[in-house]
Design an enzyme around this catalytic site. Structure first.
Site, PDB file in Angstrom:
ATOM      1  N   SER A  74      -1.955   7.709   8.675  1.00 13.27           N
ATOM      2  CA  SER A  74      -1.364   6.794   7.707  1.00 13.27           C
ATOM      3  C   SER A  74       0.001   6.285   8.146  1.00 13.27           C
ATOM      4  CB  SER A  74      -1.227   7.515   6.357  1.00 13.27           C
ATOM      5  OG  SER A  74      -0.333   6.844   5.508  1.00 13.27           O
ATOM      6  N   GLY A  75       0.181   4.970   8.112  1.00 16.55           N
ATOM      7  CA  GLY A  75       1.477   4.386   8.437  1.00 16.55           C
ATOM      8  C   GLY A  75       2.543   4.779   7.438  1.00 16.55           C
ATOM      9  N   LEU A  76       2.186   4.765   6.151  1.00 17.17           N
ATOM     10  CA  LEU A  76       3.131   5.179   5.114  1.00 17.17           C
ATOM     11  C   LEU A  76       3.559   6.623   5.331  1.00 17.17           C
ATOM     12  CD1 LEU A  76       4.594   5.066   2.360  1.00 17.17           C
ATOM     13  CD2 LEU A  76       2.399   5.597   1.274  1.00 17.17           C
ATOM     14  N   ASP A  86       8.110   2.207   4.776  1.00 19.31           N
ATOM     15  CA  ASP A  86       6.845   1.686   5.324  1.00 19.31           C
ATOM     16  C   ASP A  86       6.985   0.187   5.550  1.00 19.31           C
ATOM     17  OD1 ASP A  86       4.208   1.577   6.159  1.00 19.31           O
ATOM     18  OD2 ASP A  86       3.413   1.400   4.118  1.00 19.31           O
ATOM     19  N   ASP A 113      -3.667   3.668  11.200  1.00 19.83           N
ATOM     20  CA  ASP A 113      -3.141   2.584  10.376  1.00 19.83           C
ATOM     21  C   ASP A 113      -2.186   1.789  11.252  1.00 19.83           C
ATOM     22  OD1 ASP A 113      -1.999   0.931   8.534  1.00 19.83           O
ATOM     23  OD2 ASP A 113      -1.237   2.508   7.219  1.00 19.83           O
ATOM     24  N   ASP A 115      -0.880  -1.139  10.757  1.00 27.10           N
ATOM     25  CA  ASP A 115      -0.088  -2.148  10.039  1.00 27.10           C
ATOM     26  C   ASP A 115      -0.556  -3.551  10.430  1.00 27.10           C
ATOM     27  OD1 ASP A 115       1.321  -0.154   8.727  1.00 27.10           O
ATOM     28  OD2 ASP A 115       2.912  -0.094  10.225  1.00 27.10           O
ATOM     29  N   GLU A 142      -3.954  -5.142   9.368  1.00 27.69           N
ATOM     30  CA  GLU A 142      -3.961  -5.884   8.109  1.00 27.69           C
ATOM     31  C   GLU A 142      -3.407  -7.292   8.275  1.00 27.69           C
ATOM     32  OE1 GLU A 142      -0.220  -4.322   5.637  1.00 27.69           O
ATOM     33  OE2 GLU A 142      -1.315  -2.686   6.616  1.00 27.69           O
ATOM     34  N   LYS A 148       5.997  -5.791   7.992  1.00 28.69           N
ATOM     35  CA  LYS A 148       5.204  -5.671   6.775  1.00 28.69           C
ATOM     36  C   LYS A 148       6.006  -5.020   5.654  1.00 28.69           C
ATOM     37  CE  LYS A 148       2.946  -2.130   5.771  1.00 28.69           C
ATOM     38  NZ  LYS A 148       1.893  -1.117   5.543  1.00 28.69           N
ATOM     39  N   ASN A 150       4.947  -2.439   2.182  1.00 24.19           N
ATOM     40  CA  ASN A 150       3.833  -1.679   1.639  1.00 24.19           C
ATOM     41  C   ASN A 150       3.099  -2.485   0.582  1.00 24.19           C
ATOM     42  OD1 ASN A 150       2.705   0.414  -0.516  1.00 24.19           O
ATOM     43  ND2 ASN A 150       2.782   1.427   1.475  1.00 24.19           N
ATOM     44  N   SER A 151       1.785  -2.324   0.519  1.00 24.26           N
ATOM     45  CA  SER A 151       0.941  -3.134  -0.358  1.00 24.26           C
ATOM     46  C   SER A 151       1.309  -3.017  -1.829  1.00 24.26           C
ATOM     47  CB  SER A 151      -0.527  -2.733  -0.175  1.00 24.26           C
ATOM     48  OG  SER A 151      -0.935  -2.920   1.157  1.00 24.26           O
ATOM     49  N   ARG A 186      -8.306  -5.380   7.884  1.00 25.99           N
ATOM     50  CA  ARG A 186      -7.955  -5.112   6.479  1.00 25.99           C
ATOM     51  C   ARG A 186      -7.411  -6.392   5.844  1.00 25.99           C
ATOM     52  NH1 ARG A 186      -3.685  -0.373   4.744  1.00 25.99           N
ATOM     53  NH2 ARG A 186      -2.606  -1.446   3.030  1.00 25.99           N
ATOM     54  N   HIS A 217      -8.907  -4.079   0.173  1.00 24.20           N
ATOM     55  CA  HIS A 217      -7.902  -3.319  -0.558  1.00 24.20           C
ATOM     56  C   HIS A 217      -7.727  -3.902  -1.955  1.00 24.20           C
ATOM     57  CE1 HIS A 217      -5.183  -0.118  -0.631  1.00 24.20           C
ATOM     58  NE2 HIS A 217      -4.108  -0.637  -0.066  1.00 24.20           N
TER      59      HIS A 217
END
Length: 566
Positions: A74-76, A86, A113, A115, A142, A148, A150-151, A186, A217
């Site tokens: 996981s990137g986060l 992130d 991940d 990103d 993504e 980026k 975070n979503s 993604r 997502h």
């Protein structure tokens, strides 16, 4: 039922294993698949697959230990574990370094991940090559802008131009070093507030550009958007989801929707934060470890996870053979602990799920002492600890400690540790004795003996050539003068902990003195203080002072204290 995935003809070569790998596999049919092949099997499996988040080598080991068949890097979580946001604050080279540790730590395939790919098409193709060189199974990219966010931060985040993002995917596919390497595209269309048509349009474009799977997502709490996407997508390529926000959705609904893979995205990091926060708070408030020690993983658990046993095996294979220390434990006496010792000796009473003797053996093992001989006596059949050797003193009720030690005569040679079977001590005490260059060295507690006034008796009092000074710089050698339960009025310098180390020469002195006691007819009633005092009268016996951090178990109150000690 999950539908069978239909793959376009132009992608067939990408979904077959490489020719070279097929040739190698023909010679090693039972060899585990490559990481890329294993991840591709999970993504394209007709059964629902699960990837669990990890953010370093240790968490990757825990994912494997739990039974998962793949890891989500996981990137986060990686960023947060470094104390960073992130937002691409961790460079891609820093991420690669962490991934190398994860690959070394686990045999599971890893989906990274990635990103946004860390830049444009040129960054993507270099990143993909480097991932392939490190044995990574695949990467998820993504369709957002670099750097980026975070979503789940903010609304209506801008998305990449479709054609530009397709260029990133094509560059990645052209740069992969293994045909089985998986690239997951993604789309953040739904997260960013775009309609379903936009998500489907982007997914189709990314699939045509070479993406092996589509990660859709959503932050909708009931998962309805995900199910609508799957229905309209018709499984043209595997669908991957991250149900962080719609976590209450039954997993069987994901199966019924034909979803390929579920990613549990950040829960190991989040659970570790909760645990570390509570432990830090408790230690800060208590100014002590007593309330947390039994609630956290043991140091031995860490050693197990990071593979200390494998290193010991490797040392035996590759290093010149060395004489390893071994131990003799005296555990023949019953002890006076009421009902607890009706059907077992004191050394076998339970302390937090393990016997005293097992805990002692575990402490030895941490210091590399795995050859342990236990002298049994009372209820000897109850002395059952895996991996130890046993000898018996069947006259335990008529004889003393020196006689019990003599029953282990064949073990009284080489580098030797002798210990009572009812003592607990911190590992640093044993390590200190093992590192001493003395031929005989005893662990002695130099605390004020008045502090032990609640004990029924203080045995093994030590008289040395000079007392403990408490001066850190006073590291001159201290020699044993005499040890006994009664020093005849001489002020004791401390109490022996029931732990001693002997060099090969020191062990020979021990054997010689046991033989003399036997010749004199006094071996049967001699205790260890007498035996060690006789050795000290002829040879230098070193005293090493400590201040606490050990205990012997003589009373029921000691049993309760032992639970806190461990």
């Amino acid at each position: 039922m999950r539908q069978t995935t239909h793959v376009r003809p132009e992608k067939v070569n990408r979904e077959m294993t490489s020719f070279a790998h097929r040739i190698i596999s023909s010679f090693a049919p039972n060899a585990p698949p490559k990481a890329t092949t294993a991840l591709r099997r999970e993504i394209f499996s007709p059964a629902l697959s699960f990837l669990m988040e990890a953010h370093n080598g240790l968490s990757a080991k825990l994912v494997e230990e739990a039974g998962f068949r793949g890891v989500w890097a996981s990137g986060l979580s990686i960023s947060a574990s470094l104390g960073l946001r992130d937002s691409n604050e961790a460079s891609w080279t820093q991420v690669l370094e962490i991934l190398e540790y994860m690959v070394d730590a686990t045999g599971l395939p890893i989906l990274v991940d990635g990103d946004t790919g860390h830049g444009n098409f040129n960054n993507v193709r270099r990143f993909v090559r480097k991932l392939g060189e490190r044995g990574i199974g695949g990467v998820c990219i993504e369709d957002k802008l670099f750097p980026k966010a975070n979503s789940f931060i903010g609304e209506a985040q801008p998305l990449a131009d479709i054609e530009e993002f397709c260029g990133r995917l094509k560059a990645g596919k052209d740069s992969q070093v293994d045909d089985d390497f998986v690239i997951v595209a993604r789309t953040e269309a739904l997260i960013s507030g775009w309609p379903m048509e936009e998500a489907l349009k982007r997914a189709e474009a990314y699939h045509a550009a070479g993406a092996d799977a589509i990660l859709i997502h959503s932050k909708n709490p009931d998962g309805a958007e995900i199910f609508e996407f799957c229905r309209r997508w018709e499984n043209r390529a595997p669908v991957v989801i991250v149900p962080t926000m719609y976590y209450a959705t039954p997993t069987d609904l994901f199966r019924q929707a034909g979803i390929s893979t579920v990613i549990w995205a950040n829960h190991l990091l989040r659970s570790s934060i909760s645990a570390m926060r509570e432990t830090a708070r408790r230690i800060h408030e208590d100014e002590s470890l007593r309330s947390v020690e039994g609630r956290v993983a043991s140091v031995q658990d860490i050693f197990h996870l990071v593979g200390n046993a494998e290193l010991e095996d490797a040392e035996r294979r590759y290093l010149p053979e060395q004489t390893r220390p071994h131990a003799v434990v005296l555990a023949a006496s019953r002890g006076e602990l009421g009902d607890l010792t009706d059907d077992q000796p004191k050394a076998m009473i339970d302390v937090r799920g393990q016997s005293l003797l097992q805990r002692l053996v575990n402490t030895f093992a941490v210091s590399g002492i795995r050859d342990v001989t236990v002298v049994r006596g009372y209820r000897k059949d109850a002395v059952n600890v895996k991996g130890v050797k046993t000898v018996d003193n069947d006259r335990y009720d008529q004889t003393g400690e020196a006689y019990s030690l003599a029953q282990a005569a064949s073990a009284l040679q080489g580098q030797l540790v002798v210990a009572y079977g009812d003592v607990l001590f911190r590992n640093y005490i044993l390590e200190s004795l093992l590192s001493s260059n003395a031929d005989v060295v005893l662990a002695v507690d130099a605390l004020n003996l008045a502090q032990r006034g609640d004990k029924p008796r203080i045995r093994d009092l030590v008289l040395a050539d000079h007392p403990f000074s408490g001066d850190y710089l006073d590291d001159g050698p201290v020699r044993l003068v005499r040890m006994a339960n009664d020093l005849g009025g001489a002020p004791p310098c401390g109490e022996w902990m029931g732990l001693a180390r002997f060099s090969s020469l020191g062990a020979s002195w021990l054997r010689e003195e046991i033989a003399l006691l036997e010749t004199e007819g006094s071996l049967e009633q001699a205790d260890l203080p007498l035996l060690l005092s006789r050795v000290a009268a002829k040879h230098p016996v070193r005293v090493k002072y400590f201040t606490g951090h050990w205990m012997d178990v003589d009373t029921l109150a000691d049993v309760a204290d032992a639970r806190n000690f461990t």
